[in-house]
Design an enzyme around this catalytic site. Structure first.
Site, PDB file in Angstrom:
ATOM      1  N   VAL A   1      66.152  31.970  30.922  1.00 53.45           N
ATOM      2  CA  VAL A   1      67.283  31.536  32.065  1.00 53.45           C
ATOM      3  C   VAL A   1      66.980  30.342  33.033  1.00 53.45           C
ATOM      4  O   VAL A   1      65.771  29.967  33.129  1.00 53.45           O
ATOM      5  CB  VAL A   1      67.222  32.940  33.194  1.00 53.45           C
ATOM      6  CG1 VAL A   1      67.856  32.718  34.359  1.00 53.45           C
ATOM      7  CG2 VAL A   1      67.757  34.080  32.543  1.00 53.45           C
TER       8      VAL A   1
ATOM      9  N   ARG B   1      73.300  45.490  26.324  1.00 58.47           N
ATOM     10  CA  ARG B   1      73.543  44.081  26.603  1.00 58.47           C
ATOM     11  C   ARG B   1      74.157  43.547  25.336  1.00 58.47           C
ATOM     12  O   ARG B   1      75.294  42.782  25.556  1.00 58.47           O
ATOM     13  CB  ARG B   1      72.218  43.230  26.739  1.00 58.47           C
ATOM     14  CG  ARG B   1      72.130  42.801  28.315  1.00 58.47           C
ATOM     15  CD  ARG B   1      70.727  42.063  28.476  1.00 58.47           C
ATOM     16  NE  ARG B   1      70.228  42.466  29.609  1.00 58.47           N
ATOM     17  CZ  ARG B   1      70.700  42.463  30.812  1.00 58.47           C
ATOM     18  NH1 ARG B   1      71.402  41.473  30.888  1.00 58.47           N
ATOM     19  NH2 ARG B   1      69.881  42.772  31.933  1.00 58.47           N
TER      20      ARG B   1
ATOM     21  N   HIS C   1      73.476  25.721  38.492  1.00 56.88           N
ATOM     22  CA  HIS C   1      72.426  26.164  39.233  1.00 56.88           C
ATOM     23  C   HIS C   1      72.170  25.589  40.467  1.00 56.88           C
ATOM     24  O   HIS C   1      72.074  24.606  40.553  1.00 56.88           O
ATOM     25  CB  HIS C   1      71.155  26.129  38.339  1.00 56.88           C
ATOM     26  CG  HIS C   1      69.946  27.288  39.023  1.00 56.88           C
ATOM     27  ND1 HIS C   1      69.973  28.472  39.014  1.00 56.88           N
ATOM     28  CD2 HIS C   1      68.949  26.548  39.694  1.00 56.88           C
ATOM     29  CE1 HIS C   1      68.857  28.861  39.548  1.00 56.88           C
ATOM     30  NE2 HIS C   1      68.274  27.805  39.917  1.00 56.88           N
TER      31      HIS C   1
ATOM     32  N   SER D   1      84.137  30.012  43.531  1.00 61.34           N
ATOM     33  CA  SER D   1      84.396  28.667  44.259  1.00 61.34           C
ATOM     34  C   SER D   1      84.234  27.403  43.042  1.00 61.34           C
ATOM     35  O   SER D   1      84.922  26.489  42.994  1.00 61.34           O
ATOM     36  CB  SER D   1      83.736  28.226  45.432  1.00 61.34           C
ATOM     37  OG  SER D   1      82.243  28.166  45.026  1.00 61.34           O
TER      38      SER D   1
ATOM     39  N   ASN E   1      75.998  25.941  32.418  1.00 59.60           N
ATOM     40  CA  ASN E   1      75.881  26.649  33.603  1.00 59.60           C
ATOM     41  C   ASN E   1      75.607  25.801  34.895  1.00 59.60           C
ATOM     42  O   ASN E   1      74.913  24.551  34.699  1.00 59.60           O
ATOM     43  CB  ASN E   1      74.535  27.592  33.376  1.00 59.60           C
ATOM     44  CG  ASN E   1      74.149  28.478  34.543  1.00 59.60           C
ATOM     45  OD1 ASN E   1      75.151  29.069  35.286  1.00 59.60           O
ATOM     46  ND2 ASN E   1      73.256  28.449  35.118  1.00 59.60           N
TER      47      ASN E   1
ATOM     48  N   GLU F   1      77.881  21.019  44.349  1.00 61.88           N
ATOM     49  CA  GLU F   1      78.390  21.728  42.941  1.00 61.88           C
ATOM     50  C   GLU F   1      79.648  21.447  42.693  1.00 61.88           C
ATOM     51  O   GLU F   1      79.953  21.261  41.364  1.00 61.88           O
ATOM     52  CB  GLU F   1      78.121  23.334  43.310  1.00 61.88           C
ATOM     53  CG  GLU F   1      76.597  23.688  43.616  1.00 61.88           C
ATOM     54  CD  GLU F   1      76.250  25.024  43.428  1.00 61.88           C
ATOM     55  OE1 GLU F   1      77.232  25.835  42.761  1.00 61.88           O
ATOM     56  OE2 GLU F   1      75.683  25.636  44.340  1.00 61.88           O
TER      57      GLU F   1
END
Ligand code: GRF
Length: 216
Positions: free
Chosen positions: A147, A68, A112, A16, A110, A177
């Site tokens: 993170v 990774r 959050h 979204s 990012n 958001e």
């Protein structure tokens, strides 16, 4: 207007926030265009939306890589193939290697679902409710290798209601958001601030950083 900057969006699921960025970039005056959406999960719902919008998509399934590092190198190669200049993580549920983060330093952001530095990690809404906080929200930040850390570009606050469940609170935060992510990405790609170490400095006196959207 100056050239629109090419953005790659990384997702793992619903998408979204990705959708909010795609919608914002439909405005020809928006300073970014979405060059590619990449998912590490073949079944991510967001991929269908991006495809239907005619946006390039790539699935890079982390399960088919032995490490990774190998996954991150494939991700990097895909971003390069699409001439991506900036990366927006939008519900991308993979921890990245230090070298991937370093190669996108100051060009990757990012979103959050908490008012960082509070509630890093998962289950932010449940934890906020458990603590009885009256204010919660979301943060857009520059990605660093730890993170949910990194210079904060924007935060939106929402009230926590007595009647809230994790679901109703998540919904209120998610609405916020969708408002701040397009704004924060626009600030980044248009050069509205310089990043010096962990500090953001606005390039114009009209901009106050971080951008704070108050609760109402
Ligand atoms: C959002 O709450 C975002 O803040 C977090 O993961 C969720 C992703 O939702 N990082 P969506 O995929 O953007 O709908």
């Amino acid at each position: 207007m100056s050239r629109r900057r090419k953005v790659g969006i990384l997702i793992s699921g619903r998408g979204s926030n990705m959708q909010a960025l795609i919608e914002a970039a439909k405005d020809p005056n928006y300073p970014a265009e979405i060059a590619v959406v990449i998912s590490n999960r073949p079944d991510a719902k967001g991929i269908d939306f991006a495809r239907a919008q005619g946006i390039a998509t790539e699935i890079i399934d982390h399960k088919s890589f032995e490490s990774r590092g190998a996954f991150d190198r494939a991700l990097d190669a895909a971003l390069e193939r699409h001439d991506v200049e900036f990366v927006a993580c939008a519900g991308f549920m993979r921890v990245m290697t230090e070298s991937f983060v370093a190669s996108w330093r100051d060009r990757m952001i990012n979103i959050h679902p908490s008012l960082l530095p509070a509630y890093k990690g998962l289950h932010t809404h449940e934890r906020a409710l458990k603590d009885g906080v009256t204010r919660h929200g979301c943060t857009v930040h520059v990605v660093r290798s730890d993170v949910d850390t990194g210079p904060i570009i924007a935060q939106a606050r929402v009230p926590v209601l007595k009647s809230d469940t994790a679901e109703t609170l998540a919904e209120r935060v998610l609405d916020a958001e969708h408002k701040i992510y397009p704004r924060a990405l626009a600030l980044l790609v248009s050069g509205a601030f310089r990043i010096e170490g962990e500090k953001l400095t606005a390039t114009s006196p009209d901009i106050k950083l971080p951008v704070i959207i108050p609760a109402h």
